[in-house]
Scaffold this active site. Structure first.
Site, PDB file in Angstrom:
ATOM      1  N   GLU A 120      12.117 -17.856 -14.954  1.00  0.00           N
ATOM      2  CA  GLU A 120      11.763 -16.444 -15.145  1.00  0.00           C
ATOM      3  C   GLU A 120      10.750 -16.297 -16.295  1.00  0.00           C
ATOM      4  OE1 GLU A 120      11.857 -13.739 -13.714  1.00  0.00           O
ATOM      5  OE2 GLU A 120      11.800 -12.162 -15.225  1.00  0.00           O
TER       6      GLU A 120
ATOM      7  N   HIS B 203      11.322 -37.422 -13.555  1.00  0.00           N
ATOM      8  CA  HIS B 203      11.152 -37.884 -12.178  1.00  0.00           C
ATOM      9  C   HIS B 203       9.756 -37.570 -11.644  1.00  0.00           C
ATOM     10  CE1 HIS B 203      15.337 -38.981 -12.043  1.00  0.00           C
ATOM     11  NE2 HIS B 203      15.642 -37.799 -12.554  1.00  0.00           N
TER      12      HIS B 203
ATOM     13  N   LYS C 273       6.927 -14.752 -16.099  1.00  0.00           N
ATOM     14  CA  LYS C 273       6.402 -13.665 -16.939  1.00  0.00           C
ATOM     15  C   LYS C 273       5.034 -14.054 -17.492  1.00  0.00           C
ATOM     16  CE  LYS C 273       8.752 -11.730 -15.606  1.00  0.00           C
ATOM     17  NZ  LYS C 273       9.411 -10.740 -14.782  1.00  0.00           N
TER      18      LYS C 273
ATOM     19  N   TRP D 158      -3.244  -2.464  -1.473  1.00  0.00           N
ATOM     20  CA  TRP D 158      -3.107  -3.846  -1.929  1.00  0.00           C
ATOM     21  C   TRP D 158      -3.725  -4.693  -0.826  1.00  0.00           C
ATOM     22  CZ3 TRP D 158      -0.429  -8.364  -0.382  1.00  0.00           C
ATOM     23  CH2 TRP D 158      -0.364  -9.371  -1.356  1.00  0.00           C
TER      24      TRP D 158
ATOM     25  N   GLU E 294       2.187 -14.323 -14.697  1.00  0.00           N
ATOM     26  CA  GLU E 294       1.726 -13.118 -14.015  1.00  0.00           C
ATOM     27  C   GLU E 294       0.931 -12.167 -14.902  1.00  0.00           C
ATOM     28  OE1 GLU E 294       6.075 -11.121 -13.500  1.00  0.00           O
ATOM     29  OE2 GLU E 294       4.503 -10.107 -12.421  1.00  0.00           O
TER      30      GLU E 294
ATOM     31  N   CYS F  93       0.827  -1.198   0.000  1.00  0.00           N
ATOM     32  CA  CYS F  93       0.000   0.000   0.000  1.00  0.00           C
ATOM     33  C   CYS F  93       0.866   1.254   0.000  1.00  0.00           C
ATOM     34  CB  CYS F  93      -0.942   0.084   1.199  1.00  0.00           C
ATOM     35  SG  CYS F  93      -1.880  -1.415   1.480  1.00  0.00           S
TER      36      CYS F  93
ATOM     37  N   ASN G 299      -0.020   1.387   6.101  1.00  0.00           N
ATOM     38  CA  ASN G 299       0.793   0.557   5.219  1.00  0.00           C
ATOM     39  C   ASN G 299       1.470  -0.468   6.138  1.00  0.00           C
ATOM     40  OD1 ASN G 299       3.160   1.534   2.727  1.00  0.00           O
ATOM     41  ND2 ASN G 299       3.165  -0.305   3.817  1.00  0.00           N
ATOM     42  N   GLY G 300       1.308  -1.768   5.854  1.00  0.00           N
ATOM     43  CA  GLY G 300       1.924  -2.785   6.721  1.00  0.00           C
ATOM     44  C   GLY G 300       0.883  -3.766   7.211  1.00  0.00           C
TER      45      GLY G 300
ATOM     46  N   LYS H 172       3.631  -3.601  -7.652  1.00  0.00           N
ATOM     47  CA  LYS H 172       5.018  -3.515  -8.114  1.00  0.00           C
ATOM     48  C   LYS H 172       5.993  -3.715  -6.964  1.00  0.00           C
ATOM     49  CE  LYS H 172       8.169  -2.618 -11.197  1.00  0.00           C
ATOM     50  NZ  LYS H 172       8.470  -3.841 -11.970  1.00  0.00           N
TER      51      LYS H 172
ATOM     52  N   ARG I  74       2.500   0.266  -5.500  1.00  0.00           N
ATOM     53  CA  ARG I  74       2.451  -0.469  -4.239  1.00  0.00           C
ATOM     54  C   ARG I  74       1.105  -1.171  -4.043  1.00  0.00           C
ATOM     55  NH1 ARG I  74       6.695   1.965  -0.991  1.00  0.00           N
ATOM     56  NH2 ARG I  74       5.858   1.042   0.877  1.00  0.00           N
TER      57      ARG I  74
HETATM   58  C1  F6R Z   1       7.924 -10.275 -11.451  1.00  0.00           C
HETATM   59  C2  F6R Z   1       8.216  -9.288 -10.431  1.00  0.00           C
HETATM   60  C3  F6R Z   1       8.372  -9.728  -9.015  1.00  0.00           C
HETATM   61  C4  F6R Z   1       9.526  -8.955  -8.359  1.00  0.00           C
HETATM   62  C5  F6R Z   1       9.600  -9.287  -6.866  1.00  0.00           C
HETATM   63  C6  F6R Z   1      10.781  -8.621  -6.202  1.00  0.00           C
HETATM   64  O1  F6R Z   1       7.824  -9.710 -12.718  1.00  0.00           O
HETATM   65  O2  F6R Z   1       8.301  -8.123 -10.715  1.00  0.00           O
HETATM   66  O3  F6R Z   1       8.573 -11.094  -8.920  1.00  0.00           O
HETATM   67  O4  F6R Z   1      10.717  -9.282  -8.999  1.00  0.00           O
HETATM   68  O5  F6R Z   1       8.425  -8.880  -6.238  1.00  0.00           O
HETATM   69  O6  F6R Z   1      10.717  -7.244  -6.322  1.00  0.00           O
HETATM   70  P1  F6R Z   1      11.987  -6.341  -6.106  1.00  0.00           P
HETATM   71  O7  F6R Z   1      12.970  -6.630  -7.157  1.00  0.00           O
HETATM   72  O8  F6R Z   1      11.458  -4.945  -6.181  1.00  0.00           O
HETATM   73  O9  F6R Z   1      12.513  -6.670  -4.734  1.00  0.00           O
END
Ligand code: F6R
Length: 610
Positions: free
Chosen positions: A483, A506, A487, A74, A490, A2, A100-101, A605, A27
């Site tokens: 990775e 396995h 992508k 969030w 998500e 948040c 926030n928290g 994010k 956030r």
């Molecule tokens: C995936 C993504 C998340 C972040 C993760 C860590 O596309 O963006 O998996 O990589 O939340 O975030 P940071 O790098 O900001 O610590």
């Protein structure tokens, strides 16, 4: 999680607060709201969903509120609804709180308050804070807040307005960042979970921590410690000429950021290598070469995409510098009682610098005496403040929730750091130069993949009809496949499992069928023959195969249904072309699905809850 924003000043407070909240939407964007005081009464407006919904509601009223607090949420406790949106007002309607928290003991506090006949309107932990402050209030808000803080367990940053104090915002924080900015000349005071939301302003900024309370009004800002004794905070000059990035003609920030990568990789390298000495240069590294040479073990901590970058970095550090390196998921590590000795170096990687699990793991490592090297994109963040030394990605703001350019910049910084560590040890100048030569080619390698985006777009059309996927790879391509699968899931909400190709026999091979395509990453030369065998195994069970393979890997063509050819590079750097292709595949599949690419459902994010 948040975002909190607050404003006292001469500007239109509602407009300033909305602009501030937009900077904090990374956030969380489940709901948003504002509260202020007007003619002695609390006024609050909230809306479910993105901030534009709040804006629409506000536009219907000609609103002037000062002071003002705002929030973008969030959801943690309670669904994403208007009812659960912040600010939360106590049942007597005297005060409003944004938070926030997470309050760990909210349940017992709620039971206590209910026994006092206090009724609740939301399912949130935050409402407990507003009700508790009101319960303890006997004319002195600071005392009531302080009593409340002593009862809370968990982490928080909070901002409060009270109708008896129409010119004041009061704020407090524990383990959650809260920046306070002021400019005496303009008589403006701002509060935010992230100072980067103070865009375009010149301010003095300080941070609240350890249950400190700030009482903020136009005339002055007073800061009190947990015993309510006044304290002087050290301030920093915050000079922001930054403006919020635009999409620059791209349909989404994600696509723009994918296409920025030749540039951002270059920026991460710029000034950080010496061709003559075949090594890397880090002017701001606060560790001596002696300390680095004494390192026997490296522990990398991160989450999500940053952890994937860390895992690739760990392989490079082991392969090139021959230092035992372990990449750990921060949320797991912090409960593991990690083994940290005198010669352990801890590297914490985070795009945002605010990921709560990463910060908590850093604090755990520091408590055991570890030195922390941060690899961070966003400046002025908790991780940059808590690290002993920081290497910056310089990738510019990453707006799309789905991380792309930060990932390749993290790999670049890690590749340079691995080279530096290798050259401090046994790597020859010639080998160092050869590695640098390959690394310098990467922006062109990436450009070449980007130029063929239309080919990936048509592959995406074909594969978007499936619901489940396996992403397979070996060695460097194993983490690349993790990775790539992240992508896809998500942003398209499709089920994608990244797996080491050698491991599927396995157990997971039981899932293989003509309905489950395999996306195969074949660019790791060392294991090339082995992955061919794994692809035969899935082909003979009917899986459609899309392979990402380097030019010349014709055996793959015999097995796979579709091949996207990649420009060649060495194994250590093969993640770059493969990942760019995978980012484009995920993007175009999501586009086919019509999902909200830049702000996918349920995500934020910056993940600031543990
Ligand atoms: C995936 C993504 C998340 C972040 C993760 C860590 O596309 O963006 O998996 O990589 O939340 O975030 P940071 O790098 O900001 O610590």
């Amino acid at each position: 999680m948040c975002g909190i924003f607050g404003y006292i000043g001469t500007e239109n407070a509602v407009k300033t607060c909305i602009e501030g909240l937009k900077q904090l939407a990374y956030r969380g964007y489940d709901s948003s709201g504002i509260a202020g005081i007007r003619k002695g009464q609390l006024v609050s407006i909230k809306a479910e969903g993105k901030i534009v919904n709040l804006e629409k509601k506000i536009q219907l009223k000609d609103l002037e509120l000062a002071p003002i607090i705002g929030h973008t949420r969030w959801a943690t406790h309670g669904i994403a609804s208007e009812n659960n949106a912040h600010p939360h007002i106590d049942s007597k309607e005297t005060l409003a709180v944004v938070h926030n928290g997470i309050i760990d003991n909210f349940d017992s506090l709620r039971t206590f308050l209910k026994q006092k006949n206090i009724s609740f309107r939301s399912e949130t932990d935050t409402e407990v804070i507003s009700q508790l402050i009101a319960y303890h209030y006997e004319g002195n808000l600071t005392v009531a807040l302080n009593k409340t803080l002593s009862l809370l367990k968990g982490s928080f940053a909070i901002a409060i307005i009270h109708k008896d104090f129409p010119n004041q915002i009061i704020a407090a924080s524990r383990e959650s960042p809260l920046a306070i900015g002021y400019n005496h000349t303009k008589k403006e005071r701002l509060i935010s979970s992230d100072p980067n939301a103070f865009l375009g302003r010149n301010l003095n900024v300080f941070y609240l921590r350890n249950d400190e309370i700030a009482v903020i009004n136009r005339q002055k800002i007073e800061v009190l410690d947990a015993h309510l004794s006044p304290i002087i905070k050290k301030t920093e000059k915050f000079n922001s000429t930054l403006t919020f990035p635009t999409k620059e003609g791209y349909e989404h920030f994600m696509l723009k950021e994918i296409f920025e990568q030749p540039n951002t990789i270059q920026k991460a390298m710029l000034g950080h290598y010496s061709e003559n000495f075949g090594t890397a240069i880090f002017d701001n590294l606060n560790f001596s070469n002696q300390e680095l040479m004494a390192t026997r073990h490296i522990l990398i901590i991160a989450c999500g995409t940053s952890w994937h970058a860390g895992s690739i970095g760990a392989s490079m550090l082991e392969d090139m510098a021959r230092i035992s390196t372990q990449a750990e998921i921060a949320s797991e590590l912090r409960f593991k009682n990690p083994i940290i000795s005198d010669n352990t170096l801890v590297i914490a990687i985070s795009q945002s610098g605010e990921t709560a699990d990463t910060i908590a793991a850093v604090r755990e490592a520091k408590a055991k005496g570890a030195k922390i090297l941060g690899i961070v994109n966003a400046q002025n963040t908790t991780l940059t403040r808590e690290s002993d030394s920081c290497l910056f990605l310089k990738a510019g703001p990453e707006i799309s929730v789905c991380s792309t350019k930060a990932f390749t910049s993290q790999i670049t910084v890690l590749a340079l750091f691995a080279l530096y560590m290798a050259r401090l040890r046994h790597m020859s100048k010639e080998d160092g130069k050869a590695f640098l030569d390959e690394l310098k080619k990467i922006p062109d390698v990436v450009t070449e993949v980007l130029q063929r985006h239309e080919q990936i777009q048509s592959l995406a059309k074909k594969y978007s009809t499936f619901h489940d996927f396996f992403f397979l790879g070996r060695r460097y391509m194993h983490t690349t496949s993790l990775e790539a699968a992240l992508k896809l899931k998500e942003i398209s909400y499709l089920n994608a499992n990244g797996y080491p190709a050698g491991e599927i026999k396995h157990g997971p091979i039981a899932l293989i069928s003509p309905k489950l395509p395999v996306i195969a990453f074949c660019a790791n030369h060392q294991t090339y023959d082995k992955i061919l065998g794994n692809l035969m195994e899935v082909k003979s069970r009917g899986a459609p195969i899309l392979a990402f393979a380097p030019y010349g890997a014709h055996e793959v063509q015999e097995i796979a249904d579709d091949v996207f050819w990649l420009p060649p590079t060495i194994d250590e750097l093969a993640t770059y072309p493969s990942s760019i292709a995978a980012q484009l595949l995920a993007y175009y599949i999501a586009k086919e699905k019509g999902t909200e690419i830049d702000q996918p459902r349920n995500l934020a994010k910056s993940v600031t809850v543990q």
